[in-house]
Design a protein around this motif. Sequence first.
Motif, PDB file in Angstrom:
ATOM      1  N   GLU A  38       0.816  -1.214   0.000  1.00  0.00           N
ATOM      2  CA  GLU A  38       0.000   0.000   0.000  1.00  0.00           C
ATOM      3  C   GLU A  38       0.848   1.262   0.000  1.00  0.00           C
ATOM      4  N   LYS A  41       2.332   1.681  -3.448  1.00  0.00           N
ATOM      5  CA  LYS A  41       1.318   2.094  -4.429  1.00  0.00           C
ATOM      6  C   LYS A  41       1.082   3.596  -4.346  1.00  0.00           C
ATOM      7  N   ARG A  42       0.985   4.103  -3.120  1.00  0.00           N
ATOM      8  CA  ARG A  42       0.793   5.548  -2.933  1.00  0.00           C
ATOM      9  C   ARG A  42       2.018   6.312  -3.436  1.00  0.00           C
ATOM     10  N   ALA A  45       1.991   6.367  -7.238  1.00  0.00           N
ATOM     11  CA  ALA A  45       0.968   7.264  -7.760  1.00  0.00           C
ATOM     12  C   ALA A  45       1.409   8.718  -7.652  1.00  0.00           C
ATOM     13  N   GLU A 107      -7.756  -0.819 -10.937  1.00  0.00           N
ATOM     14  CA  GLU A 107      -7.154  -0.471  -9.645  1.00  0.00           C
ATOM     15  C   GLU A 107      -6.062   0.576  -9.810  1.00  0.00           C
ATOM     16  N   VAL A 108      -5.208   0.387 -10.828  1.00  0.00           N
ATOM     17  CA  VAL A 108      -4.118   1.347 -11.047  1.00  0.00           C
ATOM     18  C   VAL A 108      -4.678   2.716 -11.418  1.00  0.00           C
ATOM     19  N   GLY A 110      -7.670   3.865 -10.763  1.00  0.00           N
ATOM     20  CA  GLY A 110      -8.366   4.413  -9.608  1.00  0.00           C
ATOM     21  C   GLY A 110      -7.420   5.017  -8.590  1.00  0.00           C
ATOM     22  N   TYR A 111      -6.280   4.375  -8.375  1.00  0.00           N
ATOM     23  CA  TYR A 111      -5.318   4.871  -7.395  1.00  0.00           C
ATOM     24  C   TYR A 111      -4.710   6.188  -7.857  1.00  0.00           C
ATOM     25  N   LEU A 112      -4.385   6.280  -9.136  1.00  0.00           N
ATOM     26  CA  LEU A 112      -3.839   7.528  -9.669  1.00  0.00           C
ATOM     27  C   LEU A 112      -4.864   8.659  -9.568  1.00  0.00           C
ATOM     28  N   GLN A 114      -7.441   8.843  -7.560  1.00  0.00           N
ATOM     29  CA  GLN A 114      -7.723   9.115  -6.152  1.00  0.00           C
ATOM     30  C   GLN A 114      -6.718  10.107  -5.562  1.00  0.00           C
ATOM     31  N   HIS A 115      -5.482  10.065  -6.058  1.00  0.00           N
ATOM     32  CA  HIS A 115      -4.436  10.921  -5.521  1.00  0.00           C
ATOM     33  C   HIS A 115      -4.216  12.181  -6.354  1.00  0.00           C
TER      34      HIS A 115
END
Length: 292
Positions: A38, A41-42, A45, A107-108, A110-112, A114-115
């Motif tokens: 996690e 991943k952050r 991103a 997922e990738v 969405g994570y980008l 989201q940030h």
Amino acid sequence: MQKFIDKATTLLEALPYIRRFSGKTVVIKYGGHAMADEALKRSFALDVILLKYIGINPVIVHGGGPQINETLRRYGIVSEFVKGMRVTDAATMAVVEMVLTGQVNREVVGYLNQHGGKAVGLSGKDGGLLLCKKLLQEVKRDDGTIETVDIGLVGDVTRVDAAILETLERGGFIPVIAPVGVGLGGESYNINADLVAGRVAAAVKAEKLILLTDVPGVKDREGNLLSSIEFDQVPALIDNGTITGGMIPKVTCCVDALRDGVKKAHIVDGRVEHAVLLEILTDVGIGTEILG
């Protein structure tokens, strides 16, 4: 006060690299432990989003081997591998496409987003981005003969439609590509993500190709990290056993990209926080740089 001075010094160190690479494209293969942890991943991103904000255009190609393995296990499908490539029949291909495009890519993206990024997910089938042909593997037998092996719906990229990616870049978007391609008959192909990253980098005339891995980079036979390799040294390093196993296709991918016009290629430890920024925006960088 010193910590603030150190921050200012770090920003100034990055300035010439920001100036040099502004407006350029960087292709990053995202995979391994960096996709599972996690914090990493952050970190990834934020690195990618920062690159976009300072005028560098990142294109992401992601893997998904562990996720595919887990889903195949749940379906009771056993995979075989030939020279590191998954033998892909129709049932396996259905799972590969479902996982890569329906799960991992979302997922990738969405994570980008989201940030604070503006990411758009693609598979190689979207708009005919990655046109493929069947990849046949050559296997050396014990008696020294070479046998050509059909490993199913595994593809080799024959064309990348760079206009799709250039359109997204001009719109301020970050393309995120799942390594699934399309054949002339509309059939889906499973493609090695490193191979896709290299072909995409060549097609968009990338300044850099960066492969995130689970190792520090290429090491010599004593275990010391090789910070830089000339691409014409690679065949000898493979022959003498310095480059072995899963590192061979990664280095080969980098060499092919350099021959096709990419300026520099890097094999970087994705387990290091902010590995992408450290490689692009610092004096020393990390990992192994392969030069054309």
